[in-house]
Design a protein around this motif. Structure first.
Motif, PDB file in Angstrom:
ATOM      1  N   LEU A 240     -33.050-120.905  51.191  1.00  0.00           N
ATOM      2  CA  LEU A 240     -33.415-119.787  50.326  1.00  0.00           C
ATOM      3  C   LEU A 240     -33.136-120.214  48.890  1.00  0.00           C
ATOM      4  O   LEU A 240     -31.991-120.485  48.529  1.00  0.00           O
ATOM      5  N   ASN A 243     -31.420-116.336  43.818  1.00  0.00           N
ATOM      6  CA  ASN A 243     -30.750-115.103  44.215  1.00  0.00           C
ATOM      7  C   ASN A 243     -31.737-114.061  44.717  1.00  0.00           C
ATOM      8  O   ASN A 243     -31.418-113.271  45.616  1.00  0.00           O
ATOM      9  N   ARG A 246     -32.376-114.739  48.340  1.00  0.00           N
ATOM     10  CA  ARG A 246     -31.223-114.396  49.172  1.00  0.00           C
ATOM     11  C   ARG A 246     -31.061-112.887  49.312  1.00  0.00           C
ATOM     12  O   ARG A 246     -30.804-112.371  50.411  1.00  0.00           O
ATOM     13  N   SER A 249     -33.960-111.347  51.371  1.00  0.00           N
ATOM     14  CA  SER A 249     -33.820-111.724  52.775  1.00  0.00           C
ATOM     15  C   SER A 249     -32.785-110.843  53.462  1.00  0.00           C
ATOM     16  O   SER A 249     -32.991-110.385  54.599  1.00  0.00           O
ATOM     17  N   TRP A 250     -31.704-110.590  52.773  1.00  0.00           N
ATOM     18  CA  TRP A 250     -30.646-109.729  53.327  1.00  0.00           C
ATOM     19  C   TRP A 250     -31.144-108.292  53.484  1.00  0.00           C
ATOM     20  O   TRP A 250     -30.926-107.647  54.521  1.00  0.00           O
TER      21      TRP A 250
END
Length: 277
Positions: A240, A243, A246, A249-250
């Motif tokens: 990934l 930021n 990331r 994705s979360w």
């Protein structure tokens, strides 16, 4: 993976992330077979890489051409004698919501963003399997994780790259060939300004969308390349980049259907087209 003195095949090497990855590999003494449809950009990447003391071969390539892809492995082997690393990076973008995008344009994008990844992998896998350690790196996207409105074609292609890569990794897990899938977030490349746009998209909508996209493209390609190459060296299965990648994705895992409620502007449906009833 120890990439010094390896040979890497890299598509889309004429600019952006592709050029930056090529130079990051060259800085680690990795030899290069670089490919792009843009000969001028390819030559500049080759010039910069050769200045680092590595062997570089240039290959003008339309990744959507079955014949050109099929002929590439022998050309690379003739120049380098081996292939240790395949990086499928070439990609294009297409502006417009699904009802605005023609079937021809949709197929054009899929041929470059996904079908070329499959063809390149099929063409080079036998040579990669001859090496004691090798890796296939497929560049997906942040939009291979999440799905904003107005990106049906691009998301379809990048989700396909993700699925193909993940399944291929399992199939090759007991071999010498690893598979990495890369999800870059907002990297400052020309992909937004060079995107093909449907004729049914109003000019003011095109300009608004491009400005919005450019605001999100912040990470320097050189930084993205360092993240990608470091992940290759660590044999990471998924990368990934940024930021934004990331965080989204979360959020997608936490709210797999409703995450776009947090970003209403990106989930906004298109205005009615002036060219359609």
């Amino acid at each position: 993976m120890q990439i010094n003195d390896c040979v890497a095949v890299l598509t889309g090497a004429g600019s952006g992330i592709g050029r930056a990855v090529a130079l990051a590999l060259a800085s680690r003494s990795c030899h290069l077979a670089i490919a792009d449809i843009n000969e001028e950009g390819l030559a500049e990447t080759a010039r910069q890489a050769r200045a680092m003391g590595v062997r570089v071969s240039e290959h003008k390539l339309d990744v959507a051409s079955r014949e050109q892809v099929a002929a590439l492995p022998q050309a690379v082997i003739a120049e380098h004698g081996q292939v240790d690393l395949l990086i499928n990076n070439a990609g294009v973008a297409l502006g417009g919501h699904f009802h605005q995008v023609s079937e021809a344009d949709f197929d054009w994008l899929m041929a470059i963003n996904f079908e070329a990844v499959v063809r390149m992998t099929r063409a080079f896998l036998p040579f990669l399997q001859e090496r004691p350690a090798a890796r296939i790196v497929n560049v997906s996207s942040l939009f291979g994780l999440v799905t904003p409105a107005g990106q049906t074609a691009y998301c379809a292609s990048k989700f396909a790259v993700r699925g193909f890569s993940n399944a291929l990794r399992l199939e090759l897990q007991d071999t010498s060939v690893g598979v990495t899938v890369v999800h870059p977030g907002g990297v400052a490349t020309s992909i937004a300004t060079s995107a093909r746009v449907s004729a049914d998209v109003a000019p003011e909508e095109v300009e608004r969308n491009r400005k919005q996209a450019q605001k999100l493209l912040r990470m320097p390609p050189e930084r993205a390349a360092e993240i990608i190459v470091a992940a290759i060296e660590r044999d990471k299965p998924r990368v990934l980049v940024g930021n934004d990648a990331r965080i989204l994705s979360w959020l997608e895992r936490l709210l797999p259907v409703n995450y776009w409620r947090l970003f209403p502007a990106l989930a906004k449906p298109a205005a009615p087209s002036n060219n359609r009833p």
